[in-house]
Scaffold this active site. Structure first.
Site, PDB file in Angstrom:
ATOM      1  N   HIS A 361       0.802  -1.233   0.000  1.00  8.72           N
ATOM      2  CA  HIS A 361       0.000   0.000   0.000  1.00  8.72           C
ATOM      3  C   HIS A 361       0.824   1.267   0.000  1.00  8.72           C
ATOM      4  O   HIS A 361       0.263   2.353   0.103  1.00  8.72           O
ATOM      5  CB  HIS A 361      -0.908   0.061   1.229  1.00  8.72           C
ATOM      6  N   LYS A 609      -7.316  14.076   5.294  1.00 11.54           N
ATOM      7  CA  LYS A 609      -6.536  12.834   5.226  1.00 11.54           C
ATOM      8  C   LYS A 609      -5.486  12.902   6.323  1.00 11.54           C
ATOM      9  O   LYS A 609      -5.272  13.970   6.897  1.00 11.54           O
ATOM     10  CB  LYS A 609      -5.893  12.633   3.855  1.00 11.54           C
ATOM     11  N   ARG A 610      -4.852  11.790   6.595  1.00 10.96           N
ATOM     12  CA  ARG A 610      -3.747  11.764   7.543  1.00 10.96           C
ATOM     13  C   ARG A 610      -2.798  12.922   7.253  1.00 10.96           C
ATOM     14  O   ARG A 610      -2.578  13.261   6.093  1.00 10.96           O
ATOM     15  CB  ARG A 610      -2.952  10.480   7.308  1.00 10.96           C
ATOM     16  N   LYS A 615       1.747  14.293   1.693  1.00  7.24           N
ATOM     17  CA  LYS A 615       0.394  14.654   1.267  1.00  7.24           C
ATOM     18  C   LYS A 615       0.260  16.171   1.095  1.00  7.24           C
ATOM     19  O   LYS A 615      -0.723  16.666   0.575  1.00  7.24           O
ATOM     20  CB  LYS A 615      -0.630  14.122   2.260  1.00  7.24           C
ATOM     21  N   THR A 720      -8.052   6.994  -1.518  1.00  8.71           N
ATOM     22  CA  THR A 720      -9.406   6.488  -1.720  1.00  8.71           C
ATOM     23  C   THR A 720     -10.431   7.586  -1.460  1.00  8.71           C
ATOM     24  O   THR A 720     -11.553   7.516  -1.961  1.00  8.71           O
ATOM     25  CB  THR A 720      -9.697   5.294  -0.788  1.00  8.71           C
ATOM     26  N   LYS A 724     -14.208   8.894  -3.209  1.00 13.87           N
ATOM     27  CA  LYS A 724     -15.451   9.237  -2.494  1.00 13.87           C
ATOM     28  C   LYS A 724     -15.919  10.640  -2.884  1.00 13.87           C
ATOM     29  O   LYS A 724     -17.105  10.875  -3.118  1.00 13.87           O
ATOM     30  CB  LYS A 724     -15.226   9.166  -0.975  1.00 13.87           C
TER      31      LYS A 724
HETATM   32  C1  GFP Z   1      -2.451   3.837   2.242  1.00 14.91           C
HETATM   33  C2  GFP Z   1      -1.898   4.584   1.063  1.00 14.91           C
HETATM   34  C3  GFP Z   1      -3.019   5.166   0.227  1.00 14.91           C
HETATM   35  C4  GFP Z   1      -3.953   4.035  -0.191  1.00 14.91           C
HETATM   36  C5  GFP Z   1      -4.420   3.266   1.021  1.00 14.91           C
HETATM   37  C6  GFP Z   1      -5.245   2.060   0.652  1.00 14.91           C
HETATM   38  O1  GFP Z   1      -3.204   4.728   3.004  1.00 14.91           O
HETATM   39  O2  GFP Z   1      -2.517   5.813  -0.897  1.00 14.91           O
HETATM   40  O3  GFP Z   1      -5.056   4.554  -0.871  1.00 14.91           O
HETATM   41  O4  GFP Z   1      -3.306   2.809   1.783  1.00 14.91           O
HETATM   42  O5  GFP Z   1      -4.572   1.280  -0.287  1.00 14.91           O
HETATM   43  F1  GFP Z   1      -1.072   5.578   1.485  1.00 14.91           F
HETATM   44  P1  GFP Z   1      -2.853   5.236   4.465  1.00 14.91           P
HETATM   45  O6  GFP Z   1      -3.217   4.124   5.392  1.00 14.91           O
HETATM   46  O7  GFP Z   1      -1.411   5.508   4.446  1.00 14.91           O
HETATM   47  O8  GFP Z   1      -3.683   6.444   4.665  1.00 14.91           O
END
Ligand code: GFP
Length: 876
Positions: A361, A609-610, A615, A720, A724
Site C-alpha cells: 500500500h 486525510k492523515r 500529502k 481512496t 469518495k
Molecule cells: C495507504 C496509502 C493510500 C492508499 C491506502 C489504501 O493509506 O494511498 O489509498 O493505503 O490502499 F497511502 P494510508 O493508510 O497511508 O492512509
C-alpha cells in the site's frame, strides 16, 4: 484447549411479534432498552442502545445462517489479515444493508425519534489509521455483498486510534474509549481461544515459549447489501493464561499477582504503539504476531474439522496480507505446518506459497517494515530460525540466475574496459613505436578479474536477501518484511495502476525479473453504500429517480447513464440545490465543533486525510496564506471579483511525527488569524475540524465542491477519499499521482485541476534542486509572513518553514516549492470555473457519472477472480 466457562451475555430479549406474525420492531427496541441497558437514564443514548441491540439480533440470525451454510458447502475462503479495520459506525449501514430502514423508521417515529437522531449516538470503531484501514472495511462490505466466502481477521484494540483534540492551538492526543458503552456489533466467542507464545528458546529444535497469552475471538457480523449473506470480521482479544497468581497475591506481591494480565492487556490496548523505542518495537511485533498466529491456528482448526490432509489447504484458504504488518504469517504458517502438524519443510513451503498473497500500500520507506534480527530472535526465536532457512534456500535457488546476470554484466563491463584498454594500448604502442620501444603483457590482471567475479555474485545476492544490513546502522541486521512477503506469496499487488508500476520498477525490480507473473494491479475502490447511498441520501434519491432504479447501488457501472442529465438545466438546478443542502449541513457541523460561522455561498474546498509531509497539507496552507494576503491588499473592486472560499482541513498527525504536528499547528493558527480578521469577512474562512474519522468524513464529503489530493507525484499509492469525493460530485485538484490518474482517465482530464511534476521527473528534480533558490514570489511572500509571526509562534514554525525553504536545513524532499507555482495557477483555474455555476454543476454531475469504476465491488470481484479464486456462494 479448554475454554474458560464464560457465557455469551449481553443478548437482549428475543424478538417480539405483534400478533400478525410481523415482528414489532418498536416493541423490540423497548425490550432491548429495558433489559440490556438497565439503569441508564432514558434519552437518545439509551434509545440508540435499544435500537442497536434489536438490530444485533437480526444480524446474528443472518450471520449464523450464512456461516452454517458455508460450513456445509465448504467453499474456498479468503482471509483478509489486517492490523487495521476502520469500520466507523455500524447502525445505518446494518439497517440499510439488511433492508430494514422502513421498519426502523416507522418504529422510531412511534417512539418519537428518527434513525438520523439515533445514529449520531454511536461511537466510531476507529481500529485503523487511515486509507489502509478504511479500505479493509470497504472490502468487507463488498465481499459480503458479492456473496464471497471471506472473513477479516484483526485485533480488537481497546482504545483504537487516539482521539484528536485541540489545546492551545495544537493537537493533543487522548484515548479513544470507544468500548465504554459496550459494543452491540460484536459477539464474544469464549469457546474460540488459542494460545499464542512469545520469547523463550529452542530446546532440541523445539520452541518452548517463555510467555503465553490466550487469543479470544470476537465476531463482528458484516451484512451484505440486498443479499442474505452476512460474513465475519473476527477480532482477537488477549487474555492472560493465569488471570491472578494467587500464590503471589497471598504472599503480598500484588504486582506480580496480576503481571500476566497486564502483559496481555498491553497487546490489545492501542493501535500502533509508538515504535521509536525498543519496547515499542517489540510490542508492535507482538501485536502483529498475536493476531496472525491466532488467525492461522483458527483457520487450520476449522479446515481440519472437514479435512485430514493439510496439503489441500490452498484449495480452501487464501490469506491476503494487508501491507507488511501481517507478514510474519509466512513464518508462522511454516511453523504451524512443520512443528505442530508434522509436515516436511518442502511440503510446508509448497502450501504456504500457494496460500499467501500480499498487497503493498505504500512506497514510503517507514511503512515498509524492517525488523531488527535482534528483536525477532528474542521475541520469536523459532520464526527467526525459519526466516533464516527460507532466506538461505531462496538465495541458493537464485544463485545461478544471479551469477549468470553478474557474468553478463561483468562481460559487458569487461568488454567496455577491454575496448578502452585496447584504445589506450594502441595509443601507448603508437607512442612507444614513435620512441622505438616495446610493451610487456600484464599477466596478473586475469586472476584479479576472476576473484572479482566471486565477490560480485555475493554482492549482487544481497539485493535479493530477506536479511540485510541496516544501511544507517552498520552491523545491525534487519529482516525486510516486504521481501519476505514477496518471496512467500503467490501474488503481489499494488493498489492503483501507477503504484503497481512503481512497485515493479522501484521497490521490487529484482523480484520482477525472476517472476514477473507474480505482480499485479488491483486499483482500490470504495463501497458505494456507505460513501454515496447512505451518507448522501438526497443525492442518491435524485440519482435513483433519474435512472429509474436504485440498482446502481450494487452495479455502479449504471451511474454512467447519468451523463445525459448533465445537459438538462432543471436537473442541474436540483443537483445544485442538494449540494447547497449538504454544504449547509457541513456548515452547521463546523459551527457545532469549532464555533466558526461560515456562509454556504462560498466554494467549499476540502483537504481531509492523515497529516503527512508527502500529502502536502503544508502547501495548501501556504497557498491560503497567500490568498489571505491578496484579500488584505485588494481594492474593493478586486474584492468584488474574488471567489470566496471555505477551506476545511481534517486529519490526525501521528503522535511522534514532529513535522506533521507543526503542520496542524500552522493550520490552526491560520484559521484563528483569518477567521477573526474583520477585513476578510466571507471571502475566506479556514477551518480545522479535529478528530477526523469515518463519521466526520460522511458529513464532510457530500458537502465538498473541491477536494485536494496534492501529494508529490509517485508518493501516494492510490488514495481512496479522491474516489469518495468524485462520486459525490466534488471536483479534484491534484497531481498525477495514485488513483487521481485513473479518475482523470474516467472523468476526462479536462474536468480535473491537474498540476505539478510527473513521477518520472522526481528523482532528477531532487538532484537538481540541491542549490535551489529560485522561489516563486508568492511562496516567498507567504513564508515570510509565517517567519515574521503573522500567525504567532514564529519560533515554533521555524523548522517547518526551513524544511521546504532552506536547502541547508531541509531539502524540500516533497518538492513543495517546485510545484507551488503550478498549484497556484490551478487554483486560479478553479476560481474561474466556479464563477460559471452552470458549467460547474454540469461537470459535477459528470464526476458522479464517470466514477462507478471505483466501487470496491469491482475491486473485490477482481481480487476474487484474479488472486483468490474464491467463488460467490449465496444462500439459497
Ligand atoms: C495507504 C496509502 C493510500 C492508499 C491506502 C489504501 O493509506 O494511498 O489509498 O493505503 O490502499 F497511502 P494510508 O493508510 O497511508 O492512509
Amino acid at each position: 484447549m479448554q475454554p474458560r466457562a464464560v457465557l455469551e451475555i449481553n443478548k437482549p430479549a428475543t424478538s417480539s411479534s405483534n400478533g400478525s406474525g410481523k415482528q414489532d420492531v418498536a416493541a423490540d427496541i423497548v425490550a432491548a432498552e429495558k433489559y440490556t441497558v438497565t439503569g441508564a437514564p432514558a434519552g437518545p443514548s439509551k434509545l440508540y442502545q435499544g435500537v442497536a441491540w434489536s438490530v444485533h439480533n437480526k444480524l446474528v440470525d443472518a450471520f449464523e445462517a450464512t456461516q452454517a451454510y458455508w460450513k456445509e458447502k465448504d467453499p474456498k475462503h479468503v482471509y483478509y489479515l489486517s492490523a487495521e479495520f476502520l469500520m466507523g459506525r455500524t447502525l445505518t449501514n446494518a439497517v440499510h444493508n439488511m433492508g430494514l430502514e422502513g421498519e426502523y423508521a416507522e418504529a422510531l417515529k412511534k417512539l418519537g425519534s428518527s434513525l438520523e437522531e439515533v445514529r449520531s449516538q454511536e461511537l466510531d470503531a476507529a481500529l485503523g489509521n487511515g486509507g489502509l484501514g478504511r479500505l479493509a472495511a470497504c472490502f468487507l462490505d463488498s465481499m459480503a455483498t458479492l456473496d464471497l466466502p471471506g472473513w477479516g481477521y484483526g485485533i480488537r484494540y481497546r482504545y483504537g486510534m487516539f482521539r484528536q483534540a485541540v489545546k492551545d492551538g495544537l493537537q493533543v492526543e487522548l484515548p479513544d474509549y470507544w468500548l465504554d458503552n459496550g459494543n452491540p456489533w460484536e459477539i464474544r466467542r469464549p469457546a474460540t481461544q488459542f494460545k499464542v507464545g512469545f520469547y523463550g528458546s529452542l530446546q532440541d529444535g523445539k520452541w518452548v515459549p517463555g510467555e503465553e497469552v490466550i487469543a479470544e475471538a470476537y465476531d463482528v457480523p458484516i451484512p451484505g447489501y440486498k443479499t442474505k449473506t452476512c460474513s465475519n470480521l473476527r477480532l482477537w482479544d488477549a487474555l492472560p493464561t493465569t488471570e491472578l497468581d494467587l500464590q503471589a497475591f497471598n504472599a503480598g506481591d500484588y504486582v506480580k499477582a496480576v503481571e500476566q494480565k497486564r502483559k496481555a492487556d498491553e497487546i490489545t490496548a492501542v493501535l500502533y504503539p509508538n515504535d521509536a523505542t525498543e519496547e515499542g518495537k517489540e510490542l508492535r511485533l507482538k501485536q502483529q504476531f498475536f493476531f496472525v498466529s491466532a488467525s492461522l491456528q483458527d483457520t487450520i482448526a476449522r479446515y481440519l474439522e472437514k479435512h485430514s490432509d493439510l496439503s489441500g489447504l490452498p484449495e480452501k484458504a487464501c490469506f491476503q496480507m494487508n501491507d507488511t504488518h501481517p507478514t510474519i504469517a509466512v513464518a508462522e504458517l511454516m511453523r504451524l505446518l512443520i512443528d505442530v502438524h508434522g509436515l516436511s519443510y518442502d511440503d510446508a513451503w509448497a502450501i504456504t506459497t500457494k496460500t499467501v498473497a500480499y498487497t503493498n500500500h505504500t512506497v514510503m520507506p517507514e511503512a515498509l517494515e524492517k525488523w531488527p534480527v535482534r528483536v525477532l530472535a528474542k521475541l520469536l526465536p523459532r520464526h527467526m530460525q525459519l526466516i533464516e532457512e527460507i532466506n538461505d534456500r531462496w538465495l541458493a535457488s537464485i544463485k545461478d540466475h544471479v551469477a549468470g546476470k553478474v557474468e553478463k554484466e561483468l562481460a559487458a563491463k569487461a568488454a567496455a574496459v577491454a575496448e578502452a584498454k585496447a584504445a589506450a594500448k594502441a595509443e601507448a604502442q603508437a607512442a612507444a613505436k614513435a620512441e622505438g620501444k616495446e610493451l610487456a603483457e600484464d599477466e596478473e590482471e586475469a586472476a584479479e578479474e576472476k576473484k572479482e567475479e566471486v565477490d560480485h555474485v555475493a554482492e549482487a545476492l544481497k539485493a535479493y536477501s530477506i536479511i540485510q544490513e541496516n544501511q544507517w546502522n552498520k552491523g545491525e541486521m534487519l529482516v525486510n518484511m516486504a521481501y519476505l512477503a514477496v518471496v512467500g506469496s503467490f501474488a503481489v499487488n499494488g493498489v492503483a495502476a501507477i503504484h503497481s508500476e512503481i512497485i515493479k520498477t522501484d521497490i521490487f525490480p529484482q523480484f520482477v525479473e525472476l517472476f514477473p507473473e507474480r505482480f499485479q494491479n488491483k486499483t482500490n475502490g470504495v463501497t458505494l453504500r456507505r460513501w454515496l447511498a447512505y451518507c448522501n441520501p438526497e443525492l442518491s434519491a435524485l440519482i435513483t429517480e433519474a435512472l429509474g432504479t436504485d440498482a446502481w447501488v450494487k452495479d455502479a457501472s449504471l451511474l454512467e447513464k447519468l451523463k445525459p442529465f448533465a445537459e438538462d438545466a432543471s436537473f442541474r438546478a436540483r443537483w445544485r440545490a442538494i449540494k447547497q443542502q449538504k454544504k449547509a449541513a457541513l456548515a452547521a457541523h463546523i459551527k457545532e465543533v469549532t464555533g466558526y460561522e461560515v456562509s454556504t455561498e462560498p466554494l467549499f474546498d476540502i483537504q481531509v486525510k492523515r497529516i503527512h509531509e508527502y500529502k502536502r497539507q503544508f502547501m495548501n496552507a501556504i497557498s491560503l496564506i497567500y490568498r489571505y494576503k491578496t484579500i488584505k491588499e485588494a481594492t474593493p473592486e478586486e474584492r468584488a471579483k474574488m471567489v470566496p472560499r471555505v477551506c476545511v482541513f481534517g486529519g490526525k498527525a501521528a503522535s511522534a511525527y514532529y513535522m506533521a504536528k507543526k503542520i496542524v499547528g500552522l493550520v490552526l493558527s491560520i484559521s484563528e488569524t483569518v477567521n477573526n480578521d474583520p477585513d476578510v469577512g466571507d471571502l475566506l474562512k479556514v477551518v480545522f475540524l479535529p478528530n477526523y474519522n469515518v463519521s466526520e468524513a460522511e458529513i464532510i464529503i457530500p458537502g465538498a465542491e473541491l477536494s485536494q489530493h496534492i501529494s508529490t507525484a509517485g508518493t501516494e499509492a492510490s488514495g481512496t477519499s479522491n474516489m469518495k469525493f468524485a462520486l459525490n460530485g466534488s471536483f479534484i485538484i491534484g497531481t498525477m499521482d495514485g488513483a487521481n490518474i485513473e479518475i482523470g482517465e474516467n472523468t476526462g482530464f479536462e474536468n480535473l485541476f491537474i498540476f505539478g511534476v510527473k513521477a518520472e521527473e522526481i528523482n532528477r528534480l531532487r538532484e537538481e534542486r540541491k542549490d535551489f533558490k529560485d522561489y516563486d514570489p508568492r511562496w516567498t511572500a507567504a513564508l515570510d509572513m509565517v517567519k515574521a509571526g503573522a500567525f504567532g509562534r514564529p519560533d515554533y514554525f521555524d523548522d517547518l518553514v526551513a524544511s521546504v525553504n532552506d536547502m541547508t536545513r531541509g531539502n524540500d524532499w516533497f518538492l513543495l516549492a517546485n510545484d507551488f507555482a503550478s498549484y497556484m495557477d490551478a487554483q486560479d483555474e478553479v476560481d474561474k470555473l466556479y464563477r460559471d455555476q452552470e458549467e460547474w454543476t454540469r461537470r459535477s454531475i459528470i464526476y458522479t457519472a464517470s466514477n462507478g469504476f471505483f466501487s470496491s465491488d469491482r475491486t473485490i470481484d477482481q481480487y476474487a477472480r484474479e488472486i483468490w479464486s474464491v467463488q460467490p456462494t449465496p444462500l439459497p
